[in-house]
Design a protein around this motif. Structure first.
Motif, short mmCIF file in Angstrom:
data_model
loop_
_atom_site.label_atom_id
_atom_site.label_comp_id
_atom_site.label_asym_id
_atom_site.label_seq_id
_atom_site.Cartn_x
_atom_site.Cartn_y
_atom_site.Cartn_z
N GLN A 159 47.05 -12.53 26.21
CA GLN A 159 46.95 -13.91 25.76
C GLN A 159 45.74 -14.64 26.35
O GLN A 159 45.11 -15.47 25.69
CB GLN A 159 48.23 -14.67 26.12
N CYS A 160 45.39 -14.35 27.59
CA CYS A 160 44.29 -15.04 28.27
C CYS A 160 43.20 -14.07 28.71
O CYS A 160 42.65 -14.19 29.81
CB CYS A 160 44.82 -15.82 29.48
N ASP A 161 42.89 -13.11 27.85
CA ASP A 161 41.89 -12.10 28.20
C ASP A 161 40.50 -12.71 28.42
O ASP A 161 39.72 -12.22 29.22
CB ASP A 161 41.81 -11.03 27.12
N ASP A 162 40.18 -13.77 27.67
CA ASP A 162 38.85 -14.36 27.76
C ASP A 162 38.80 -15.56 28.69
O ASP A 162 37.87 -16.36 28.63
CB ASP A 162 38.37 -14.77 26.36
N VAL A 163 39.79 -15.69 29.57
CA VAL A 163 39.86 -16.82 30.50
C VAL A 163 39.39 -16.38 31.88
O VAL A 163 39.89 -15.40 32.43
CB VAL A 163 41.30 -17.38 30.57
N GLU A 164 38.46 -17.11 32.44
CA GLU A 164 37.97 -16.82 33.78
C GLU A 164 38.97 -17.32 34.83
O GLU A 164 39.58 -18.37 34.66
CB GLU A 164 36.60 -17.46 34.01
N THR A 165 39.10 -16.57 35.92
CA THR A 165 40.02 -16.92 37.00
C THR A 165 39.24 -17.28 38.25
O THR A 165 38.34 -16.54 38.65
CB THR A 165 40.97 -15.75 37.30
N SER A 166 39.59 -18.40 38.86
CA SER A 166 38.91 -18.82 40.09
C SER A 166 39.42 -18.07 41.30
O SER A 166 38.76 -18.05 42.35
CB SER A 166 39.09 -20.32 40.30
N GLY A 167 40.60 -17.47 41.20
CA GLY A 167 41.20 -16.79 42.34
C GLY A 167 42.06 -17.68 43.20
O GLY A 167 42.75 -17.20 44.10
N GLN A 168 42.03 -18.99 42.95
CA GLN A 168 42.85 -19.94 43.72
C GLN A 168 44.03 -20.36 42.84
O GLN A 168 43.85 -21.08 41.86
CB GLN A 168 42.02 -21.17 44.11
N LEU A 169 45.21 -19.89 43.17
CA LEU A 169 46.39 -20.09 42.33
C LEU A 169 47.42 -20.95 43.05
O LEU A 169 47.34 -21.17 44.26
CB LEU A 169 47.02 -18.74 41.95
N ALA A 170 48.38 -21.42 42.28
CA ALA A 170 49.53 -22.15 42.82
C ALA A 170 50.75 -21.75 42.01
O ALA A 170 50.66 -21.49 40.81
CB ALA A 170 49.32 -23.66 42.76
N VAL A 171 51.89 -21.67 42.66
CA VAL A 171 53.13 -21.26 42.01
C VAL A 171 54.23 -22.26 42.32
O VAL A 171 54.19 -22.94 43.35
CB VAL A 171 53.56 -19.85 42.46
N THR A 192 44.49 -23.47 40.19
CA THR A 192 44.32 -24.83 40.71
C THR A 192 42.94 -25.40 40.44
O THR A 192 42.75 -26.60 40.57
CB THR A 192 44.58 -24.86 42.23
N VAL A 193 41.98 -24.57 40.05
CA VAL A 193 40.64 -25.07 39.75
C VAL A 193 40.52 -25.47 38.29
O VAL A 193 40.05 -26.56 37.96
CB VAL A 193 39.58 -24.00 40.10
N THR A 194 40.96 -24.61 37.39
CA THR A 194 40.84 -24.88 35.96
C THR A 194 42.08 -25.56 35.38
O THR A 194 41.98 -26.24 34.36
CB THR A 194 40.58 -23.58 35.19
N GLY A 195 43.24 -25.37 35.98
CA GLY A 195 44.47 -25.93 35.44
C GLY A 195 45.17 -25.05 34.44
O GLY A 195 46.19 -25.45 33.87
N VAL A 196 44.66 -23.84 34.19
CA VAL A 196 45.28 -22.93 33.22
C VAL A 196 46.64 -22.48 33.76
O VAL A 196 46.78 -22.10 34.92
CB VAL A 196 44.38 -21.72 32.96
N GLY A 230 43.83 -16.91 46.99
CA GLY A 230 44.73 -17.83 47.68
C GLY A 230 45.85 -18.27 46.76
O GLY A 230 45.65 -18.40 45.55
N VAL A 231 47.04 -18.49 47.33
CA VAL A 231 48.21 -18.91 46.55
C VAL A 231 48.89 -20.06 47.30
O VAL A 231 49.26 -19.91 48.46
CB VAL A 231 49.21 -17.75 46.34
N THR A 232 49.05 -21.18 46.62
CA THR A 232 49.75 -22.33 47.19
C THR A 232 51.21 -22.28 46.77
O THR A 232 51.51 -22.09 45.59
CB THR A 232 49.12 -23.64 46.73
N LEU A 252 48.30 -17.21 51.84
CA LEU A 252 49.32 -18.17 51.43
C LEU A 252 49.01 -19.54 52.02
O LEU A 252 48.82 -19.68 53.23
CB LEU A 252 50.71 -17.71 51.87
N GLN A 253 48.93 -20.56 51.16
CA GLN A 253 48.76 -21.95 51.58
C GLN A 253 50.09 -22.68 51.38
O GLN A 253 50.61 -22.72 50.27
CB GLN A 253 47.66 -22.62 50.75
N ARG A 254 50.63 -23.21 52.45
CA ARG A 254 51.90 -23.94 52.36
C ARG A 254 51.66 -25.34 51.79
O ARG A 254 50.70 -26.02 52.13
CB ARG A 254 52.55 -24.06 53.73
N CYS A 255 52.58 -25.78 50.95
CA CYS A 255 52.51 -27.11 50.35
C CYS A 255 52.72 -28.16 51.44
O CYS A 255 53.73 -28.17 52.14
CB CYS A 255 53.56 -27.24 49.27
N VAL A 256 51.76 -29.08 51.58
CA VAL A 256 51.82 -30.09 52.62
C VAL A 256 52.99 -31.05 52.37
O VAL A 256 53.66 -31.50 53.31
CB VAL A 256 50.48 -30.85 52.70
#
Length: 412
Positions: A159-171, A192-196, A230-232, A252-256
């Motif tokens: 579905q998102c084959d043509d989408v670039e990933t910043s590597g900074q994610l959040a779950v 977290t950079v693009t909002g995808v 990174g994963v928040t 892992l980045q903990r949610c403040v």
């Protein structure tokens, strides 16, 4: 094939169908022969936003293969009493306008049949054209939504084959209560950079296996695990175990915000001036501009007569709370993506309208496609400023949809 390419093909097919001439229909779609002749006609009576219509459909017979076929119309939906504009507006009222299914059906009935609320809008216009009453129900719109969800579910692969990933994610996960009291959680991964938002899933728990399923779903959709840096998170133990086992290179980045909530019990028994003083010292630790500054602020907190316990608890999570300060984590969010659930909850009524795990997951997939293809508004609000005004997440990620809408991506 990416979802944008599928949407473009869908729009192109509809456009080509609407531009076909009478001469084009004289070619048999079965064998390709142009030796055909008219073979009668029949009428269809679809209901559009302009009311009930009568559309004549011509039939043809091929002299070469002796088979018959009917002409097609781009605005007609096969097997439906309603035209495509009613389908698209019904889904859009529920998704974008945040209406309930009942109110969306009521509004469409009023516009199509000039009934119900139409009479409240046009009080002094009693000479309006009389139309046949419309009987569109909420369950019909729900069936259209579920069909769109099935279409999205079948096209998760690539579905998102043509989408670039910043590597900074959040779950994050949202708990929903279904009919009968059953509880399920919707899990998602977002950049977290693009909002995808990558395709979410519905699980029973937030254990390691469930987080593995949502990351595997994102992998199927086109997310490269090697690019995850990174994963928040809010600190879910299942996610932490999954990252340590399968993605050891991801920090892992903990949610403040969740850290503040966990520390709240340490302030309740103190007097007001002490609460304000300690809260300011904790804020200096969590909001420090560098790791060295955080260490100094933490030592100051530990030296306070009432701050040793807070300092000990912060020391345990200090590395995870300040992971966003590392140079390779530029763009990594300090908070979990709680804001994504705001619009999600308004439409889903906490999941009770869907009744089953499958329907809740289909609705979540529809919402993810809507989010990725809907641009943020240009103007800022009093309490909210958009990072990329006028741009949708896919456009920020380098996959500009152009004139493609989320309705086209859902093949509606």
């Amino acid at each position: 094939m990416s979802i944008l390419q599928q949407a473009r093909d869908f729009v192109q097919r509809r456009k080509a169908l609407s531009e076909r001439t009478e001469q084009d229909w004289r070619q048999c779609p079965h064998c390709g022969s142009s030796q055909t002749h008219r073979h009668g006609s029949y009428d269809r009576h679809p209901t559009s936003l302009d009311g009930k219509q009568t559309v004549p459909i011509a039939r043809h017979r091929c002299l070469a293969c002796q088979r018959t076929y009917s002409e097609q119309r781009a605005e007609l939906v096969p097997g439906s009493w309603y035209a495509d504009d009613v389908h698209r507006s019904g889904v859009d009222l529920w998704m974008h306008e945040r209406m309930s299914l009942r109110r969306a059906a009521e509004l469409l009935r009023s516009i199509i049949g000039r009934q119900e609320r139409w009479k409240l809008w046009r009080v002094f216009h009693r000479d309006d054209e009389t139309r046949e009453p419309c009987y569109l129900s909420a369950s019909t719109i729900h069936r259209w939504l579920d069909g769109a969800g099935r279409s999205a579910e079948a096209r998760v692969e690539g579905q998102c084959d043509d989408v670039e990933t910043s590597g900074q994610l959040a779950v994050d996960g949202l708990w929903a209560r279904l009919r009968g009291g059953a509880q399920r959680v919707v899990l998602l991964v977002t950049d977290t950079v693009t909002g995808v938002v990558w395709p979410p899933i519905v699980a029973r728990t937030e254990e390691m296996l469930s987080w593995g399923e949502v990351f595997l779903c994102a992998l199927r959709a086109g997310l490269n695990w090697e690019q995850i840096d990174g994963v928040t998170s809010d600190g879910a133990p299942g996610l932490k175990a999954f990252l340590q086992r399968y993605l050891p290179h991801a920090h892992l980045q903990r949610c403040v915000w969740h850290l503040w909530r966990n520390l709240g019990s340490s302030f309740t028994h103190l007097e007001r001036h002490l609460r304000l003083e300690l809260a300011g010292m904790v804020r200096q630790v969590l909001d420090a501009s560098s790791y060295a500054a955080a260490e100094v602020a933490l030592a100051r907190l530990a030296a306070h007569p009432q701050g040793s316990g807070l300092a000990r608890r912060l020391r345990e999570v200090l590395d995870e709370a300040l992971m966003h300060l590392l140079p390779n984590h530029q763009g990594l969010s300090r908070i979990a993506p709680e804001h994504l659930w705001r619009d999600f909850r308004l439409r889903l009524s906490h999941g009770r309208n869907h009744g089953s795990d499958e329907r809740l997951e289909r609705a979540a997939l529809i919402w993810a496609i809507y989010h990725n293809l809907t641009p943020a508004q240009w103007r800022c609000e009093r309490k909210r400023v958009y990072k990329h005004p006028g741009l949708c997440p896919l456009e920020v990620a380098g996959a500009a949809p152009g004139e493609i809408s989320y309705l086209d991506a859902l093949l509606i």
